[in-house]
Scaffold this motif. Structure first.
Motif, PDB file in Angstrom:
ATOM      1  N   ASP A   1     -67.247 -33.129 -23.821  1.00 19.86           N
ATOM      2  CA  ASP A   1     -67.049 -34.270 -22.930  1.00 19.86           C
ATOM      3  C   ASP A   1     -66.101 -35.269 -23.590  1.00 19.86           C
ATOM      4  O   ASP A   1     -66.500 -36.065 -24.446  1.00 19.86           O
ATOM      5  CB  ASP A   1     -68.396 -34.919 -22.625  1.00 19.86           C
ATOM      6  CG  ASP A   1     -68.318 -35.905 -21.486  1.00 19.86           C
ATOM      7  OD1 ASP A   1     -67.209 -36.121 -20.963  1.00 19.86           O
ATOM      8  OD2 ASP A   1     -69.361 -36.456 -21.116  1.00 19.86           O
ATOM      9  N   THR A   2     -64.847 -35.242 -23.169  1.00 16.81           N
ATOM     10  CA  THR A   2     -63.836 -36.066 -23.816  1.00 16.81           C
ATOM     11  C   THR A   2     -63.988 -37.548 -23.476  1.00 16.81           C
ATOM     12  O   THR A   2     -63.654 -38.402 -24.307  1.00 16.81           O
ATOM     13  CB  THR A   2     -62.426 -35.600 -23.414  1.00 16.81           C
ATOM     14  OG1 THR A   2     -62.297 -35.657 -21.995  1.00 16.81           O
ATOM     15  CG2 THR A   2     -62.182 -34.175 -23.885  1.00 16.81           C
ATOM     16  N   ILE A   3     -64.501 -37.858 -22.289  1.00 20.25           N
ATOM     17  CA  ILE A   3     -64.700 -39.268 -21.926  1.00 20.25           C
ATOM     18  C   ILE A   3     -65.801 -39.876 -22.789  1.00 20.25           C
ATOM     19  O   ILE A   3     -65.680 -41.007 -23.258  1.00 20.25           O
ATOM     20  CB  ILE A   3     -65.019 -39.416 -20.431  1.00 20.25           C
ATOM     21  CG1 ILE A   3     -63.824 -38.957 -19.598  1.00 20.25           C
ATOM     22  CG2 ILE A   3     -65.373 -40.851 -20.089  1.00 20.25           C
ATOM     23  CD1 ILE A   3     -64.077 -38.910 -18.118  1.00 20.25           C
TER      24      ILE A   3
ATOM     25  N   ASP B   1     -66.518 -38.963 -25.783  1.00 19.19           N
ATOM     26  CA  ASP B   1     -65.917 -39.154 -27.102  1.00 19.19           C
ATOM     27  C   ASP B   1     -65.099 -40.443 -27.150  1.00 19.19           C
ATOM     28  O   ASP B   1     -65.127 -41.171 -28.141  1.00 19.19           O
ATOM     29  CB  ASP B   1     -65.034 -37.964 -27.466  1.00 19.19           C
ATOM     30  CG  ASP B   1     -65.826 -36.685 -27.672  1.00 19.19           C
ATOM     31  OD1 ASP B   1     -67.056 -36.764 -27.876  1.00 19.19           O
ATOM     32  OD2 ASP B   1     -65.212 -35.602 -27.631  1.00 19.19           O
ATOM     33  N   MET B   2     -64.362 -40.733 -26.065  1.00 22.37           N
ATOM     34  CA  MET B   2     -63.569 -41.957 -26.007  1.00 22.37           C
ATOM     35  C   MET B   2     -64.483 -43.188 -26.024  1.00 22.37           C
ATOM     36  O   MET B   2     -64.223 -44.148 -26.749  1.00 22.37           O
ATOM     37  CB  MET B   2     -62.705 -41.986 -24.747  1.00 22.37           C
ATOM     38  CG  MET B   2     -61.872 -43.251 -24.630  1.00 22.37           C
ATOM     39  SD  MET B   2     -60.885 -43.348 -23.145  1.00 22.37           S
ATOM     40  CE  MET B   2     -62.069 -44.051 -22.018  1.00 22.37           C
TER      41      MET B   2
ATOM     42  N   VAL C   1     -57.137 -42.879 -29.131  1.00 27.67           N
ATOM     43  CA  VAL C   1     -57.836 -41.671 -28.688  1.00 27.67           C
ATOM     44  C   VAL C   1     -56.806 -40.700 -28.114  1.00 27.67           C
ATOM     45  O   VAL C   1     -55.756 -41.126 -27.636  1.00 27.67           O
ATOM     46  CB  VAL C   1     -58.922 -41.987 -27.639  1.00 27.67           C
ATOM     47  CG1 VAL C   1     -60.033 -42.812 -28.241  1.00 27.67           C
ATOM     48  CG2 VAL C   1     -58.358 -42.688 -26.437  1.00 27.67           C
ATOM     49  N   PRO C   2     -57.089 -39.399 -28.151  1.00 27.49           N
ATOM     50  CA  PRO C   2     -56.157 -38.429 -27.561  1.00 27.49           C
ATOM     51  C   PRO C   2     -55.975 -38.681 -26.065  1.00 27.49           C
ATOM     52  O   PRO C   2     -56.907 -39.095 -25.373  1.00 27.49           O
ATOM     53  CB  PRO C   2     -56.835 -37.083 -27.813  1.00 27.49           C
ATOM     54  CG  PRO C   2     -57.769 -37.321 -28.939  1.00 27.49           C
ATOM     55  CD  PRO C   2     -58.203 -38.745 -28.826  1.00 27.49           C
ATOM     56  N   TYR C   3     -54.775 -38.417 -25.562  1.00 25.10           N
ATOM     57  CA  TYR C   3     -54.421 -38.730 -24.184  1.00 25.10           C
ATOM     58  C   TYR C   3     -54.927 -37.688 -23.201  1.00 25.10           C
ATOM     59  O   TYR C   3     -54.880 -36.491 -23.459  1.00 25.10           O
ATOM     60  CB  TYR C   3     -52.900 -38.825 -24.048  1.00 25.10           C
ATOM     61  CG  TYR C   3     -52.436 -39.049 -22.634  1.00 25.10           C
ATOM     62  CD1 TYR C   3     -52.400 -40.327 -22.110  1.00 25.10           C
ATOM     63  CD2 TYR C   3     -52.045 -37.997 -21.823  1.00 25.10           C
ATOM     64  CE1 TYR C   3     -51.986 -40.556 -20.808  1.00 25.10           C
ATOM     65  CE2 TYR C   3     -51.629 -38.205 -20.528  1.00 25.10           C
ATOM     66  CZ  TYR C   3     -51.595 -39.483 -20.028  1.00 25.10           C
ATOM     67  OH  TYR C   3     -51.190 -39.695 -18.741  1.00 25.10           O
ATOM     68  N   SER C   4     -55.420 -38.159 -22.075  1.00 24.48           N
ATOM     69  CA  SER C   4     -55.604 -37.362 -20.869  1.00 24.48           C
ATOM     70  C   SER C   4     -55.510 -38.336 -19.700  1.00 24.48           C
ATOM     71  O   SER C   4     -55.708 -39.546 -19.869  1.00 24.48           O
ATOM     72  CB  SER C   4     -56.935 -36.612 -20.855  1.00 24.48           C
ATOM     73  OG  SER C   4     -57.994 -37.466 -20.535  1.00 24.48           O
TER      74      SER C   4
ATOM     75  N   LYS D   1     -58.843 -40.247 -18.991  1.00 22.41           N
ATOM     76  CA  LYS D   1     -59.156 -41.248 -20.020  1.00 22.41           C
ATOM     77  C   LYS D   1     -58.242 -42.456 -19.888  1.00 22.41           C
ATOM     78  O   LYS D   1     -58.680 -43.588 -20.090  1.00 22.41           O
ATOM     79  CB  LYS D   1     -59.038 -40.638 -21.415  1.00 22.41           C
ATOM     80  CG  LYS D   1     -60.176 -39.700 -21.755  1.00 22.41           C
ATOM     81  CD  LYS D   1     -60.231 -39.393 -23.222  1.00 22.41           C
ATOM     82  CE  LYS D   1     -59.274 -38.299 -23.590  1.00 22.41           C
ATOM     83  NZ  LYS D   1     -59.430 -37.855 -24.980  1.00 22.41           N
TER      84      LYS D   1
ATOM     85  N   THR E   1     -51.208 -40.169 -27.292  1.00 24.61           N
ATOM     86  CA  THR E   1     -52.430 -40.917 -27.567  1.00 24.61           C
ATOM     87  C   THR E   1     -52.522 -42.113 -26.621  1.00 24.61           C
ATOM     88  O   THR E   1     -51.533 -42.504 -26.006  1.00 24.61           O
ATOM     89  CB  THR E   1     -52.484 -41.439 -29.015  1.00 24.61           C
ATOM     90  OG1 THR E   1     -51.382 -42.302 -29.237  1.00 24.61           O
ATOM     91  CG2 THR E   1     -52.485 -40.307 -30.028  1.00 24.61           C
TER      92      THR E   1
END
Length: 129
Positions: A2-4, A6-7, A24-27, A30, A56
């Protein structure tokens, strides 16, 4: 995973350490969540940096005059194992109006106040106060 989440954890940890910015890494999702936090006045700004594989998001964290973080708590609501959706009538004030929900709607990612104004419900990503 879950990348959100993590952010959100990175933001929570950076504010606990009194950092000015967090990267934080880009998406796309996010970036939209970070912009919603900025529109809700919980962070100063969210800036997209980098090219290709090194993209990022630099989030400038907000503090008040006494160096207290503007985000008291940030909590993921809808998880990978359990999605939480609310209709327009289900959008209610968070923490007696001191907080917001961030919702993913068919029209985009909005704060709870913006979603009410747009008259649309959706998936509750997180709760911020």
């Amino acid at each position: 995973m879950d990348t959100i989440a993590d952010m959100l954890t990175a933001i929570r940890n950076a504010q606990a350490a009194r950092k000015e910015t967090v990267s934080v890494p880009y998406s796309k999702i996010k970036m939209e969540v970070a912009k919603a936090l900025a529109r809700g006045n919980f962070v100063k700004e969210a800036v997209h940096k980098g090219k290709k594989n090194k993209k990022t998001i630099d989030i400038v964290l907000g503090y008040d005059d006494t160096k207290t973080p503007l985000i008291k708590n940030i909590k993921k609501i809808s998880k990978l194992s359990r999605r939480i959706y609310v209709p327009l009538k289900g959008i209610r004030p968070v923490r007696q109006g001191f907080g917001i929900w961030i919702l993913s709607t068919p029209k985009g990612v909005f704060t709870s106040k913006e979603a009410k104004k747009e008259k649309v419900g959706g998936e509750v990503i997180c709760e911020v106060w």
